[in-house]
Design a protein around this motif. Structure first.
Motif, short mmCIF file in Angstrom:
data_model
loop_
_atom_site.label_atom_id
_atom_site.label_comp_id
_atom_site.label_asym_id
_atom_site.label_seq_id
_atom_site.Cartn_x
_atom_site.Cartn_y
_atom_site.Cartn_z
N ASN A 1 0.81 -1.21 0.00
CA ASN A 1 0.00 0.00 0.00
C ASN A 1 0.85 1.27 0.00
O ASN A 1 0.73 2.10 -0.88
CB ASN A 1 -0.93 0.01 1.22
N TYR B 1 2.58 2.81 -3.11
CA TYR B 1 1.79 3.60 -4.06
C TYR B 1 1.72 5.06 -3.64
O TYR B 1 1.70 5.97 -4.48
CB TYR B 1 0.38 3.02 -4.19
N PHE B 2 1.68 5.31 -2.34
CA PHE B 2 1.65 6.69 -1.85
C PHE B 2 2.98 7.40 -2.11
O PHE B 2 3.00 8.57 -2.48
CB PHE B 2 1.31 6.72 -0.36
N VAL C 1 -6.97 6.99 0.21
CA VAL C 1 -6.59 7.63 -1.05
C VAL C 1 -7.42 8.89 -1.34
O VAL C 1 -6.89 9.90 -1.80
CB VAL C 1 -6.72 6.63 -2.23
N LYS C 2 -8.71 8.84 -1.07
CA LYS C 2 -9.55 10.01 -1.36
C LYS C 2 -9.12 11.21 -0.53
O LYS C 2 -9.04 12.34 -1.03
CB LYS C 2 -11.02 9.68 -1.10
N THR D 1 -5.91 12.52 -1.96
CA THR D 1 -6.12 13.25 -3.21
C THR D 1 -6.64 14.66 -2.95
O THR D 1 -6.17 15.64 -3.55
CB THR D 1 -7.11 12.50 -4.12
N GLY E 1 -4.83 10.12 -8.02
CA GLY E 1 -5.68 9.45 -7.04
C GLY E 1 -6.47 8.30 -7.64
O GLY E 1 -6.56 7.21 -7.05
N MET F 1 -4.33 5.30 -8.18
CA MET F 1 -4.08 4.59 -6.91
C MET F 1 -5.26 3.69 -6.55
O MET F 1 -5.08 2.55 -6.11
CB MET F 1 -3.83 5.60 -5.79
N LEU F 2 -6.47 4.20 -6.75
CA LEU F 2 -7.67 3.43 -6.43
C LEU F 2 -7.84 2.22 -7.34
O LEU F 2 -8.42 1.21 -6.95
CB LEU F 2 -8.92 4.32 -6.51
N ASP G 1 -12.75 1.83 -0.65
CA ASP G 1 -11.44 1.42 -1.14
C ASP G 1 -10.97 0.14 -0.46
O ASP G 1 -10.44 -0.77 -1.11
CB ASP G 1 -10.43 2.55 -0.91
#
Length: 234
Positions: free
Chosen positions: A22, A25-26, A65-66, A69, A96, A99-100, A133
């Protein structure tokens, strides 16, 4: 002092960076974001301001993620003194969305460990973040069938865990939590007289870092991989 896990009846697992990748990705998203804003600030300054914005927004947006973003969009507006183009804002939104839509990459040994432990213990998933998510990632992971209960928490403080264990009628002394974050998956459990095992991931969000003082005197084990659980839990 050796920790005894013979009394354990229920094992909880964190999801992000414990069962699947996880945080990577960030980090990649932050690099993309810095490139988009390179005409306005240095990468280090952009990273610092984005982190401050994320932490400031936690009470409103929570985790996931939201929320990340929205923090990127707000940071872009402020760092550019509100001159950022609509096209760049769209590119930030696309970061964003990507990523989702990212694939769920299970960490080594995850399915083997869950399969073996689920035959003897009640397993629950206790994660935090955006509900939609996390449900999506769990579905993609193919791991749903191993868990008796799945809980997406707004946060992972002592009180969140206490409410969860009370709701599921689990005695803290019979509960073991497994996770990559000392702040979220280990220390709160120790505080409520439950058990925890730390499985570090190679990268950790700055907000999840703890000091040596915070861990001093706390009893928990640290293992290298989830597979090591099979050697520890009877």
């Amino acid at each position: 002092m050796e920790i005894n896990y013979n009394n354990i009846k229920v094992i909880g697992f964190d999801a992000d960076d414990t069962l699947w990748v996880n945080e990577t990705y960030f980090r990649e998203a932050e690099q993309e974001f810095a490139k988009l804003l390179s005409e306005f600030e240095t990468p280090n300054k952009i990273d610092q301001e984005l982190f401050k914005k994320e932490i400031g927004n936690l009470p409103l947006y929570g985790y996931g993620v939201k929320a990340f973003t929205l923090s990127m969009v707000e940071s872009a507006l402020e760092l550019s003194n509100y001159t950022i183009s609509n096209k760049t804002i769209q590119k930030i939104l696309n970061i964003g969305k990507n990523m989702l839509n990212a694939p769920v990459e299970l960490l080594d040994g995850v399915e083997e460990v869950l399969e073996k432990l689920s035959k003897k213990y009640r397993l629950i998933l206790a994660t935090k973040g955006d509900l939609l998510d996390q449900e999506r990632k769990l579905e993609k992971s193919g791991l749903t069938s191993y868990f008796h209960h799945i809980e997406v928490l707004s946060d992972k403080q002592d009180t969140n865990y206490s409410k969860l264990l009370n709701h599921l009628d689990i005695n803290p002394s019979e509960f073991l939590m497994i996770g990559n974050s000392l702040k979220s998956d280990v220390l709160p459990l120790i505080n409520i007289k439950a058990n925890a095992i730390h499985v570090p991931f190679h990268t950790t969000w700055a907000h999840e870092l703890v000091t040596e003082k915070e861990t001093n005197g706390k009893q928990y084990k640290t293992i290298k991989t989830l597979r090591d659980l099979l050697k520890i839990v009877p």
